[in-house]
Design an enzyme around this catalytic site. Structure first.
Site, PDB file in Angstrom:
ATOM      1  N   GLY A 203      -0.580   2.771   3.981  1.00 11.42           N
ATOM      2  CA  GLY A 203       0.642   3.477   3.600  1.00 11.42           C
ATOM      3  C   GLY A 203       1.448   3.844   4.820  1.00 11.42           C
ATOM      4  N   ASN A 204       2.435   4.700   4.627  1.00 15.60           N
ATOM      5  CA  ASN A 204       3.244   5.152   5.757  1.00 15.60           C
ATOM      6  C   ASN A 204       3.648   6.596   5.534  1.00 15.60           C
ATOM      7  OD1 ASN A 204       5.945   5.189   4.372  1.00 15.60           O
ATOM      8  ND2 ASN A 204       5.342   3.066   4.030  1.00 15.60           N
ATOM      9  N   ARG A 205       4.328   7.180   6.497  1.00 14.45           N
ATOM     10  CA  ARG A 205       4.560   8.623   6.470  1.00 14.45           C
ATOM     11  C   ARG A 205       5.865   9.029   5.788  1.00 14.45           C
ATOM     12  NH1 ARG A 205       4.245  10.377  12.372  1.00 14.45           N
ATOM     13  NH2 ARG A 205       4.958  12.303  11.415  1.00 14.45           N
TER      14      ARG A 205
END
Ligand code: CTP
Length: 395
Positions: A203-205
Site C-alpha cells: 500500500g501507500n501512505r
C-alpha cells in the site's frame, strides 16, 4: 477583495473550538471580524480573538457610534457564521432580537447566515429549540450540525458542535461562485492496496485528504460529485456519491463505469504501481518461506492512461503526481514528462516525503498544462483544491 466574514461567538464551551473556525477562515484569506457575546468572552478572552482574527474585535453596541457600526458591520459582511450557537442564541435569532452588537449585525445584513448549534441533548431536543431551529431554516439560515458524541459533562448524545473544518466548508459553500453548476465531476481518492495474503498488502501512505478536499470544493461550486475511494482516512463530505474500492483493479473498473457520465475527472488517488503475482488465500506463515524471499510483482493497470484512452470529446482529465525530488525544476520536468506520456489535460504536481504532503496539512501544488507557464498554489488542501478547480476553466 478578500471575503468579509463575521464570526459571531455565543457563550458555550464550544467557543474554544470557534477559535479554529476563525483561524481556518484567516488561512483561507478571508478578512474576519469576530463578534463575541458578553458570555462568550467568559469562555475565551478578547486577546485570543484579536490575535487569531488579526483584527480588532468590537464588543460593545455603543463603541464606534459615529461610524454607525451596529449596522455597518452587517451591511459590509459577505458571510455571517455563528459558532457556537447556543440555545439562547438560536432563540434570539428566531425572535429577531437586536439587544447587542451581534444581534444588530445579523439583522442589518443581507449576507448568508450559517449557524453551528452546540448544546446538551435535552436542550437540542426541547420543543422550543426545535421550533426556533425550524423557524431559522425556513428563513434560509443554514444549520450545520450539531453532531453526536461526547458532550461537556459525562454525557454523550446529539449536541456537539460540528468540527471547525466542517463549519467553514459549509459556510464557504454559501458564497462560492457556482462555476461547476450542472457539471459532473468524478474524483479518485485515497490509496489502493494490493493483497499478498488475506492480512497483508502493498500500500501507500495516501490518506485521501486531497481527493476529499477536491470533492468538497467541487460540491461548493455546484457540481454533482462522485468519489471512487480507496482506504480513506478522512470522511467523505455529505452530498457526494461515494464508491468504495480497495485494489487498483477495482478502482479501474469503478472509474471506467463512471467515466461516460462525467465531464471532469480528477485522478487524485495514489494507485499502487505493482501488485503481487500470486495472492495466497491463507495467511503466509514464516515457516512457509525461507529467511529471505522475493514476492514476484507485476504492473497494475495505468488507470489514468485507460481513462484518457476512453475519453469522450470535451471531457477533461487531470492527473496528479506526487514526487519526492527536492529540486523544484527536476520535479516539474518529471511532471511535464508525465503530462506528455499520459496525455491528460493537466498534471497536478506536489512534493511528498517523510513529513510532507500526507494528511490534513498545508501543501503546495503546481498545475502543469501544455502551456509553458505553470501555476503554483499554496495553503490548506481545501484552499488549494478550490483554486485548482477555479483554474480548470482556463484549460
Ligand atoms: N496512476 C494511475 N494508475 C496507476 C498509477 C498511477 O492512474 N497504476 C495515476 C495517478 O492516480 C496519478 C498519475 O497516474 O494521477 C500519476 O501517478 P504517478 O504514480 O505519479 O505516476 P506513474 O505513471 O505511476 O509514474 P512513476 O511511478 O514512474 O512516477
Amino acid at each position: 477583495m478578500p471575503l468579509r466574514v463575521i464570526v459571531g461567538v455565543s457563550g458555550g464551551i464550544a467557543a474554544y473550538k470557534a477559535v479554529t473556525v476563525v483561524r481556518e477562515f484567516v488561512l483561507r484569506g478571508a478578512e474576519v471580524t469576530v463578534i463575541p457575546t458578553a458570555s462568550a468572552l467568559r469562555f475565551v478572552g478578547l486577546p485570543t480573538w484579536e490575535a487569531i482574527s488579526r483584527n480588532s474585535v468590537p464588543v460593545d453596541l455603543f463603541d464606534g457610534v459615529a461610524e454607525v457600526r451596529h449596522v455597518a458591520l452587517g451591511q459590509q459582511a459577505d458571510l455571517i457564521v455563528l459558532a457556537p450557537a447556543t440555545a439562547h442564541m438560536v432563540a434570539s435569532l428566531a425572535g429577531g432580537f437586536a439587544g447587542d452588537l451581534l444581534g444588530t449585525t445579523v439583522l442589518a445584513s443581507r449576507a448568508p447566515v450559517v449557524i453551528a448549534p452546540a448544546m446538551h441533548t435535552e436542550m437540542w431536543e426541547n420543543a422550543a429549540v426545535r421550533a426556533n431551529v425550524d423557524t431559522l431554516r425556513s428563513r434560509g439560515i443554514i444549520v450545520v450540525g450539531p453532531e453526536s458524541g461526547a458532550l461537556t459533562g459525562e454525557d454523550t448524545g446529539v449536541g456537539r458542535m460540528s468540527e471547525p473544518h466542517t463549519i467553514v466548508e459549509a459556510a464557504l459553500a454559501q458564497v462560492a461562485p457556482q462555476t461547476l453548476k450542472g457539471r459532473h465531476v468524478l474524483i479518485s481518492a485515497g490509496g489502493t492496496r494490493e493483497p499478498l495474503d488475506p492480512v497483508r498488502y502493498l500500500g501507500n501512505r495516501s490518506t485521501g485528504a486531497m481527493g476529499v478536499a477536491l470533492a468538497e470544493q467541487a460540491l461548493a461550486r455546484g457540481a454533482e460529485v462522485t468519489v471512487v475511494h480507496a482506504h480513506l482516512e478522512v470522511s467523505l463530505p455529505r452530498g457526494v456519491a461515494g464508491i468504495a474500492v480497495s485494489t487498483s483493479e477495482e478502482m479501474l473498473s469503478a472509474l471506467m463505469d463512471a467515466q461516460p457520465a462525467n465531464d471532469i475527472i480528477l485522478m487524485a488517488a495514489a494507485v499502487a504501481d505493482w501488485r503481487s503475482v500470486e495472492v495466497s488465500d491463507h495467511k503466509i506463515h514464516k515457516s512457509d518461506k525461507p529467511e529471505t524471499w522475493e514476492p514476484r510483482l507485476e504492473r497494475t493497470p495505468d488507470i489514468l492512461q485507460e481513462l484518457v484512452g476512453a475519453r469522450r470529446p470535451g471531457q477533461m482529465i487531470v492527473g496528479f503526481a506526487a514526487e519526492t525530488d527536492l529540486d523544484p525544476e527536476t520535479r516539474e520536468s518529471t511532471a511535464r514528462e508525465k503530462l506528455v506520456a499520459k496525455q491528460s489535460d493537466a498534471i497536478v504536481l506536489n512534493l511528498v516525503g517523510d513529513r510532507v504532503g500526507f494528511g490534513e496539512v498545508e501543501t503546495a501544488v503546481t498545475l502543469i498544462t501544455a502551456s509553458p507557464q505553470s501555476l503554483t498554489f499554496e495553503g490548506t488542501k481545501s484552499s488549494v483544491a478550490g483554486r485548482l478547480l477555479d483554474a480548470l476553466p482556463e484549460l
